[in-house]
Motif scaffolding. Structure first.
Motif, PDB file in Angstrom:
ATOM      1  N   SER A   1       0.555  -1.496  -0.462  1.00  0.00           N
ATOM      2  CA  SER A   1       0.366  -0.241  -0.207  1.00  0.00           C
ATOM      3  C   SER A   1       1.093   1.149  -0.041  1.00  0.00           C
ATOM      4  O   SER A   1       0.809   1.626  -0.873  1.00  0.00           O
TER       5      SER A   1
ATOM      6  N   HIS B   1      -1.276  -5.272  -1.323  1.00  0.00           N
ATOM      7  CA  HIS B   1      -1.922  -4.514  -1.844  1.00  0.00           C
ATOM      8  C   HIS B   1      -2.628  -4.845  -2.863  1.00  0.00           C
ATOM      9  O   HIS B   1      -2.580  -4.910  -3.835  1.00  0.00           O
ATOM     10  N   ASP B   2      -3.617  -4.704  -2.351  1.00  0.00           N
ATOM     11  CA  ASP B   2      -5.341  -4.222  -3.039  1.00  0.00           C
ATOM     12  C   ASP B   2      -4.822  -5.639  -3.742  1.00  0.00           C
ATOM     13  O   ASP B   2      -4.491  -5.196  -5.908  1.00  0.00           O
TER      14      ASP B   2
ATOM     15  N   ASP C   1      -7.623  -8.206  -5.542  1.00  0.00           N
ATOM     16  CA  ASP C   1      -8.365  -7.939  -6.481  1.00  0.00           C
ATOM     17  C   ASP C   1      -7.450  -7.121  -7.914  1.00  0.00           C
ATOM     18  O   ASP C   1      -8.042  -7.265  -8.792  1.00  0.00           O
ATOM     19  N   ARG C   2      -6.822  -5.550  -7.382  1.00  0.00           N
ATOM     20  CA  ARG C   2      -6.761  -5.209  -8.617  1.00  0.00           C
ATOM     21  C   ARG C   2      -5.785  -5.717  -9.092  1.00  0.00           C
ATOM     22  O   ARG C   2      -5.847  -5.245 -10.694  1.00  0.00           O
TER      23      ARG C   2
END
Lengths: 371, 371
Positions: A34, B356-357, B359-360
């Motif tokens: 992040s 991080h993320d 899904d993205r």
């Protein structure tokens, strides 16, 4: 290097001592994905310049980049984890290693195939000082190296009429964001993928995030290659499938990020630029196959460093293929930058007690004694 | 493996799905040295058994342990960072890498020479799930392997009258703590080091932490070898200096942890046990020098695994030398154990947003498509 340093609390050391920062242990930080994303987002131009500078350092011999090292598993034949140890000199020196997994079976479960960490080590003491999530850094440095090449190799070409993406996964998305940041928007985009679902997903992505240029989803790789001035090869193909040089008769610039899309005839018919000769001529890349077929390296015209320094001019009237191996020194350079920016932004917190009890583990000070 | 797993929050996934734990991304944790110490402190017997079990898995072919990989620096010739990638099967499988620096110049500044991290990867997805401070784990697994060997090779010998430590740094301290935990306290200890300061520091350590047996600081390596029933070689010597077989005429058990103290004549005059033949016959270890001199491996009598399984009996009437290369699979085994114990003890907190993320970055689900 601008990092705060921990001082081993040696009671016999006069606190007034002038201790060089090179003799102290850096604090250890973890940088989650992040934070990596936050620090890199929207910084394409800066990172492209950073990666170009890293390529220059590499070309000048101020880096160490041994061959990648593969851990494979007899019981999981498609999986692998790769170690890329490296060292970067210059004004912001750093040593370290990228440790990146590729488990293709993850995709069947909705999990990204690749995962990675990057460890940064202090060149003065060898101490590790950061562990960064590195799948984003990997994708970003790959995209940035394509942008460096596009900028340098496209200098004497007109702004592209059509940019075509062959293969439309995560890497294609990052390459697009880096090419778009170069400020030479094409008139239109073409997209092709064996998976129609992927192709349309990427086309939607281009439409919603892009510059308004129209996006065409094409049915065949041939059509894409024949109609694009810049071809971005970003598939996961393990053996060449673009075999016919006549598809390239209009002499596009090919960013051959995937390394294994182009057949030997296409390679031998093109002007070939690589990032590192020794690295890229390995593991059955298209240029490695061309070396095996011809028994030599004469078909290689030079390196990206040669182009950056002006020693090599890429022609506008031949197909130009850039085949980048992707170097650990790029990961380290981007990782060091992420760490420094995160620190400047107050986004880092050292892990308490990571290096446990440095005094207890240190030895009495004595010169020349063997323990 | 008893780890909680993060589920990528895919909206299209029915929360009632039975998702195997093998298809999810593990959370990422950092394990500081203070926690490693807390978890391992006083657990010598448990860790010795664990390392013995790892050697058995290794002997049975349930591990992958490629050669170590060295990063060296032309501008810092004494420094190096070594990568030990490895994979352990069995009931608690784990993949990963140890990344360990050795910067001897640190000692001049009161900083420990070695620093290390260990990354653990989930064998199902390849995802890294832990980054552990690993200088303690390295020292502990080295000491534990010496203890495994002492237990197995000393079985048919009387309890040692005198244990002698040649080289008195951090490794000697750990070896002592592991040998002491075997419960066969010697009548007395001998200590020798080129540095008198180190030798006396270690002697004090034995006196304050030990079993009350007297400790003698000796002036020469010869005196130590000639008078000890168990000789622990834990120096940093890079070339052999114990050259005369007659010093070993009383047939001690030699735990040759340092790998480079014994001359070829001593090796060839002894019963030789190693942990891994291919690994230890490298990089000019004493046994490697013996191989080079004799042109063969006949002087090797077998492996620790052979001894553990009873296939090989070590004689009591010959000098027995154990030369352990030290395997990445041991680091992984101890590291996995540390992580599991820390988790059981509630000592771990996942790093928020490390991956991080998901899904993205994940791709649309589709079978067989090439991106």
């Amino acid at each position: 290097m601008g990092r705060p340093l921990l001082r081993a609390g040696r009671p016999e050391q006069d606190p007034g001592d002038i201790v060089s920062e090179q003799t102290e242990v850096p604090p250890f930080c973890v940088v989650p994905g992040s934070t990596v994303h936050e620090v890199l987002d929207g910084r394409q131009t800066e990172i492209t310049d950073l990666v170009e500078a890293a390529y220059r350092l590499h070309g000048e011999g101020h880096t160490i980049n041994p061959p990648s090292y593969f851990l494979r598993f007899p019981d999981r034949p498609t999986a692998r984890i790769i170690a890329l140890p490296a060292s970067v000199g210059g004004g912001r020196p750093v040593d370290g290693i990228k440790w990146i997994s590729s488990f293709p079976s993850n995709l069947d479960h909705g999990i990204p195939r690749a995962s990675a960490v990057l460890i940064l080590n202090d060149p003065a003491t060898g101490y590790p000082y950061a562990c960064l999530e590195s799948s984003i850094i990997s994708a970003v440095r790959t995209a940035a190296s394509a942008a460096v090449a596009a900028r340098a190799l496209g200098e004497n070409r007109p702004a592209p009429g059509r940019v075509g993406y062959l293969g439309t996964g995560l890497i294609a998305r990052h390459v697009h964001s880096y090419l778009a940041a170069l400020g030479r928007a094409p008139r239109e985009y073409a997209v092709h993928d064996l998976s129609t679902e992927y192709a349309h997903g990427f086309a939607d992505h281009l439409r919603t995030t892009g510059d308004g240029s129209p996006v065409h989803v094409l049915d065949s790789a041939e059509e894409l290659v024949r109609s694009s001035d810049v071809v971005v090869c970003a598939t996961t193909a393990s053996t060449p499938h673009l075999l016919d040089p006549s598809w390239f008769a209009h002499h596009p610039l090919v960013l051959h990020v995937s390394l294994r899309d182009l057949g030997t005839d296409v390679i031998l018919d093109s002007f070939n630029v690589v990032d590192d000769v020794e690295h890229v001529l390995k593991a059955d890349t298209s240029v490695h196959l061309a070396e095996q077929r011809t028994g030599g390296r004469d078909f290689l015209d030079g390196t990206l460093y040669d182009v950056l320094t002006g020693a090599l001019k890429a022609p506008a009237d031949r197909t130009v293929v850039f085949s980048p191996f992707g170097l650990g020194v790029l990961d380290l350079t981007v990782g060091e930058h992420v760490h420094a920016r995160a620190q400047e932004g107050g986004l880092l917190r050292p892990v308490d007690g990571f290096f446990h009890d440095l005094d207890r583990h240190s030895a009495p000070r004595s010169k020349g004694g063997r323990r």
